[in-house]
Write an enzyme that holds these catalytic residues in place. Structure first.
Site, PDB file in Angstrom:
ATOM      1  CB  SER A 182      35.979 -27.352   0.721  1.00 15.43           C
ATOM      2  OG  SER A 182      35.468 -26.093   0.347  1.00 15.43           O
ATOM      3  CG  HIS A 210      39.456 -30.227   1.404  1.00 20.87           C
ATOM      4  ND1 HIS A 210      39.141 -30.400   2.744  1.00 20.87           N
ATOM      5  CD2 HIS A 210      39.310 -28.909   1.158  1.00 20.87           C
ATOM      6  CE1 HIS A 210      38.812 -29.239   3.266  1.00 20.87           C
ATOM      7  NE2 HIS A 210      38.909 -28.314   2.334  1.00 20.87           N
ATOM      8  CE  LYS A 241      41.780 -27.851   4.827  1.00 19.13           C
ATOM      9  NZ  LYS A 241      42.120 -26.902   3.775  1.00 19.13           N
TER      10      LYS A 241
HETATM   11  C1  LIG Z   1      42.528 -25.453   3.644  1.00 20.53           C
HETATM   12  C2  LIG Z   1      42.858 -25.112   2.245  1.00 20.53           C
HETATM   13  C3  LIG Z   1      43.884 -24.219   1.930  1.00 20.53           C
HETATM   14  C4  LIG Z   1      44.633 -23.458   2.987  1.00 20.53           C
HETATM   15  O1  LIG Z   1      45.498 -24.307   3.693  1.00 20.53           O
HETATM   16  P1  LIG Z   1      46.279 -23.729   4.950  1.00 20.53           P
HETATM   17  O2  LIG Z   1      47.514 -24.577   5.017  1.00 20.53           O
HETATM   18  O3  LIG Z   1      45.385 -23.870   6.118  1.00 20.53           O
HETATM   19  O4  LIG Z   1      46.594 -22.306   4.656  1.00 20.53           O
HETATM   20  C5  LIG Z   1      44.192 -24.002   0.602  1.00 20.53           C
HETATM   21  N1  LIG Z   1      43.517 -24.629  -0.381  1.00 20.53           N
HETATM   22  C6  LIG Z   1      42.506 -25.477  -0.118  1.00 20.53           C
HETATM   23  C7  LIG Z   1      41.769 -26.144  -1.244  1.00 20.53           C
HETATM   24  C8  LIG Z   1      42.145 -25.736   1.203  1.00 20.53           C
HETATM   25  O5  LIG Z   1      41.126 -26.551   1.458  1.00 20.53           O
END
Ligand SMILES: *Cc1c(COP(=O)(O)O)cnc(C)c1O
Length: 396
Positions: A182, A210, A241
């Protein structure tokens, strides 16, 4: 008792504040979108994970309402007691179809999926080999498991190979990595990881939060990008996302693995089912993506346009392979001043510095979306150029 504890907390909080790490929340008074109402002004949003622009899609909003009409508001139960509706099974099938996997299990968040994936599957006889830049939820999940832990530097295949050699001492091994990291927006080298896994007899898990919806020819994630279908045993991901940005997560992969998680995964067994509205809208997101590649290809074009114009303008951009574009400024204070000036220009971006990124690696992280128009992108780039001119010490 509370008096003493309150003093302790107040003191800790002021230390956080003095070190500049106190997190303040900006209040948004509009739906999540390319253009948002932040406070009392309208700004262009370049810091949401709204990669495919589905967060405020009329189709998803309608699907959420319809699901609520036919299946109600809340589930008031965990999945295995009386919290599984037909639409939960439909969503699990849609995820399996999208990733070409055998079965899928839903969670309230990907944080829970990662938190609940290791402990039921692995014990002290086994090894978990984890990329050093993996998401916090993977780190927490690994902590809850008794397996022996190995860690390799981000995407460093020599270090991974060394870990795999050492981990031959354990019964089972699993390599765990984010698909897209990220902070730099780089992609895990899944082709090489899968090769090493084969050579050293290891399982493979990838967190696609992501990367799904973003990378690969039609956005299907790492297996499509590297053509490693059939070589990844476990995928985790989020509905929070690219897939509409609601809430919820999933683990998808081999049938027996998913089955074991349904029996033993604690965040699945002891936490509420996803509400029908979220399930309905997330299902609709997969329908949208099944029908056409339009949103994904718009995202890819936006990333390319943004990156090229920024590089031509002289900015130092990490070689992104995703929808995350790290504009390097290196200096921590500069990253904060820069982001503040950008906001004055009507562009909402976030500056990151130590300890979120390594010391001396401060940056502005730009997240692109299919919802951005060419005009939005131009306004953002122009604001970058103007801010760089007016900010002393910019790397440019
Ligand atoms: C955003 C994210 C999460 C968490 O996801 P949520 O559904 O918001 O709990 C887990 N792993 C990665 C790599 C993320 O970017």
């Amino acid at each position: 008792m509370y008096g003493e504890f309150k003093n302790y907390l107040s003191n800790e909080l002021s230390i956080i504040e003095e070190s500049g790490l106190y997190k303040k929340e900006r209040i948004i008074c509009s739906p999540q979108s390319a253009e948002i109402q932040a406070g009392n002004r309208s700004v262009l949003n370049f810091c949401a994970n709204n990669y495919l622009g589905l967060s405020n899609s009329p189709r998803l909003v309608e699907a959420a309402k319809k699901a609520m009409d036919i299946r109600g508001f809340g589930m008031s139960s965990v999945r295995f007691i009386c919290g599984t509706q037909d639409i939960h099974k439909e969503l699990e099938s849609a995820v399996s179809k999208y990733f070409k996997t055998e079965d899928t299990i839903l969670y309230a968040a990907c944080f829970d999926a990662n938190g609940g994936v290791f402990e039921p599957l692995f014990s002290e006889e086994d090894a978990i080999i984890s990329d050093s830049l993996n998401h916090a939820s993977i780190i927490d999940g690994v902590r809850l498991c008794r397996a022996k832990r190995y860690r390799y530097a981000n995407a460093d295949m020599n270090e991974l190979e060394n870990c795999l050699k050492e981990a031959q001492a354990q019964r089972f091994r699993i390599i765990v990595t984010d698909g897209v990291f990220s902070m730099d927006g780089n992609v895990a080298p899944m082709d090489k990881i899968c090769e090493l896994a084969k050579k050293y007899n290891s399982l493979v898990m990838v967190d696609e939060c992501h990367s799904a919806g973003v990378i690969g020819k039609t956005g299907r994630g790492v297996s499509e990008l590297f053509d490693v279908y059939g070589q990844i045993d476990i995928y985790t991901g989020t509905f929070g996302k690219a897939f509409g940005g609601g809430i919820g997560g999933f683990t998808t992969g081999r049938r027996e693995i998913i089955d074991m998680l349904r029996q033993r995964s604690r965040p699945y067994l002891f936490s509420n089912s996803i509400p029908p509205a979220v399930v309905g809208a997330s299902l609709e997101a997969f329908r949208v993506l099944d029908e056409s590649d339009e949103l994904h290809s718009r995202l890819v074009n936006n990333v390319e346009y943004f990156r090229n114009r920024m590089i031509n303008a002289g900015f130092d951009i990490k070689p992104t392979q995703s929808a995350i574009c790290a504009v390097m400024l290196y200096d921590a204070k500069l990253s904060q001043d820069f982001a503040a000036t950008m906001l004055d220009e009507g562009i909402y971006v976030t500056g990151f510095y130590f300890p979120v990124v390594p010391k001396g690696q401060a940056r502005i992280r730009v997240q692109l979306s299919a919802a951005h128009t060419r005009e939005h992108l131009d306004k953002c780039i122009d604001a970058f150029i103007k801010t760089a001119k007016n900010t002393v010490g910019t790397a440019k």
